[in-house]
Design a protein around this motif. Structure first.
Motif, PDB file in Angstrom:
ATOM      1  N   ILE A  31     -32.990 -90.599  20.601  1.00 24.53           N
ATOM      2  CA  ILE A  31     -32.147 -89.620  19.921  1.00 24.53           C
ATOM      3  C   ILE A  31     -31.467 -88.723  20.937  1.00 24.53           C
ATOM      4  N   GLU A  32     -30.171 -88.508  20.723  1.00 20.38           N
ATOM      5  CA  GLU A  32     -29.371 -87.588  21.534  1.00 20.38           C
ATOM      6  C   GLU A  32     -28.920 -86.461  20.614  1.00 20.38           C
ATOM      7  N   ASN A  33     -29.475 -85.257  20.818  1.00 20.12           N
ATOM      8  CA  ASN A  33     -29.133 -84.100  19.986  1.00 20.12           C
ATOM      9  C   ASN A  33     -27.825 -83.469  20.433  1.00 20.12           C
ATOM     10  N   ASP A  34     -27.027 -83.023  19.467  1.00 20.75           N
ATOM     11  CA  ASP A  34     -25.862 -82.202  19.769  1.00 20.75           C
ATOM     12  C   ASP A  34     -26.345 -80.835  20.236  1.00 20.75           C
TER      13      ASP A  34
ATOM     14  N   LEU B 206     -26.770 -97.509   9.367  1.00 21.80           N
ATOM     15  CA  LEU B 206     -28.168 -97.134   9.227  1.00 21.80           C
ATOM     16  C   LEU B 206     -28.283 -96.145   8.088  1.00 21.80           C
ATOM     17  N   VAL B 207     -29.434 -96.144   7.428  1.00 26.16           N
ATOM     18  CA  VAL B 207     -29.677 -95.274   6.287  1.00 26.16           C
ATOM     19  C   VAL B 207     -31.001 -94.538   6.511  1.00 26.16           C
ATOM     20  N   LEU B 208     -31.015 -93.242   6.191  1.00 31.65           N
ATOM     21  CA  LEU B 208     -32.242 -92.459   6.241  1.00 31.65           C
ATOM     22  C   LEU B 208     -32.800 -92.336   4.831  1.00 31.65           C
TER      23      LEU B 208
ATOM     24  N   ARG C 253     -24.792 -96.665  18.962  1.00 29.45           N
ATOM     25  CA  ARG C 253     -25.067 -95.252  18.670  1.00 29.45           C
ATOM     26  C   ARG C 253     -24.594 -94.950  17.257  1.00 29.45           C
ATOM     27  N   TYR C 254     -25.459 -94.327  16.490  1.00 30.43           N
ATOM     28  CA  TYR C 254     -25.188 -93.999  15.094  1.00 30.43           C
ATOM     29  C   TYR C 254     -25.216 -92.487  14.949  1.00 30.43           C
ATOM     30  N   ARG C 255     -24.122 -91.915  14.488  1.00 33.06           N
ATOM     31  CA  ARG C 255     -23.989 -90.460  14.403  1.00 33.06           C
ATOM     32  C   ARG C 255     -24.311 -89.955  13.005  1.00 33.06           C
TER      33      ARG C 255
ATOM     34  N   PHE D  69     -26.862 -85.431  15.403  1.00 30.17           N
ATOM     35  CA  PHE D  69     -27.481 -86.177  16.490  1.00 30.17           C
ATOM     36  C   PHE D  69     -27.034 -87.632  16.413  1.00 30.17           C
ATOM     37  N   ARG D  70     -27.241 -88.333  17.516  1.00 33.21           N
ATOM     38  CA  ARG D  70     -26.961 -89.763  17.572  1.00 33.21           C
ATOM     39  C   ARG D  70     -28.283 -90.492  17.711  1.00 33.21           C
ATOM     40  N   LEU D  71     -28.484 -91.472  16.864  1.00 33.83           N
ATOM     41  CA  LEU D  71     -29.630 -92.346  17.001  1.00 33.83           C
ATOM     42  C   LEU D  71     -29.139 -93.569  17.767  1.00 33.83           C
ATOM     43  N   ARG D  72     -29.720 -93.794  18.920  1.00 39.48           N
ATOM     44  CA  ARG D  72     -29.292 -94.897  19.780  1.00 39.48           C
ATOM     45  C   ARG D  72     -30.297 -96.035  19.662  1.00 39.48           C
ATOM     46  N   ILE D  73     -29.769 -97.221  19.479  1.00 40.26           N
ATOM     47  CA  ILE D  73     -30.601 -98.424  19.433  1.00 40.26           C
ATOM     48  C   ILE D  73     -30.179 -99.326  20.586  1.00 40.26           C
ATOM     49  N   ARG D  74     -31.139 -99.681  21.427  1.00 36.46           N
ATOM     50  CA  ARG D  74     -30.857-100.573  22.575  1.00 36.46           C
ATOM     51  C   ARG D  74     -31.157-101.993  22.211  1.00 36.46           C
TER      52      ARG D  74
END
Length: 179
Positions: free
Chosen positions: A34-37, A98-100, A156-158, A174-179
């Motif tokens: 996760i990359e937080n703003d 992606l869905v939360l 990256r999913y924002r 935030f961005r959820l990053r999937i490698r």
């Protein structure tokens, strides 16, 4: 002979490292991050998202968004429901999504992946009164949208949400990053 053994060992270790990265298994590292703003200027709170757990056959990846009110005077903060973070759909590369969800249903795990379609009906707001140091949080399971071509596609999913304090509107995500 020793040279061949050494080259074979190096080749095996390089190949294993590459495969580990592809399979998100190298050195026990997560394929999710996760990359937080940054928190908006003058917003009287801190916000952060973090990964609680990775995907397994028993549960999808799980994240948590934390909110702490830092203002000196008590105030009411208006959130999109459920607060403190309600954006539940993010688009990624190639139209993947992606869905939360609060809690994934066991039947959501099929074909080796956690899949879902986002529910509708959100849009409500909630008002909460906070004093300095008061906190709120919400936890979400992360699922692959059923229209995506692959399970947890890389990218990256924002996710972004709005916050309302007095007459001001703030945006954070935030961005959820999937490698």
């Amino acid at each position: 002979m020793r040279r061949r053994a050494l080259l074979g060992a190096v080749g095996t270790s390089v190949t294993a490292g590459c495969l580990g990265d592809v399979l998100h298994l190298s050195r026990g590292e997560s394929g999710f991050s996760i990359e937080n703003d940054p928190v908006p200027a003058d917003f009287p709170a801190t916000l952060s998202a973090r990964l609680l757990s990775d995907e397994t056959a028993a549960h999808p990846p799980r994240i948590r968004v934390d909110f702490e009110y830092t203002g000196d005077e008590p105030r009411t903060v208006r959130f999109n429901y459920p607060g403190p973070f309600a954006d539940t759909l993010a688009a990624g590369p190639d139209g993947s999504k992606l869905v939360l969800e609060y809690e994934a249903e066991r039947g959501s795990h099929h074909d080796g992946c956690w899949w879902t379609t986002p529910s509708t009906g959100r849009g409500a707001t909630e008002h909460r009164r906070f004093s300095s140091g008061d906190e709120a949080h919400v936890e979400w399971d992360v699922l692959t949208h059923e229209e995506s071509d692959t399970c947890y596609p890389s990218g990256r999913y924002r996710f972004v949400d709005r916050y309302y304090v007095d007459d001001s509107t703030y945006e954070w995500g935030f961005r959820l990053r999937i490698r």
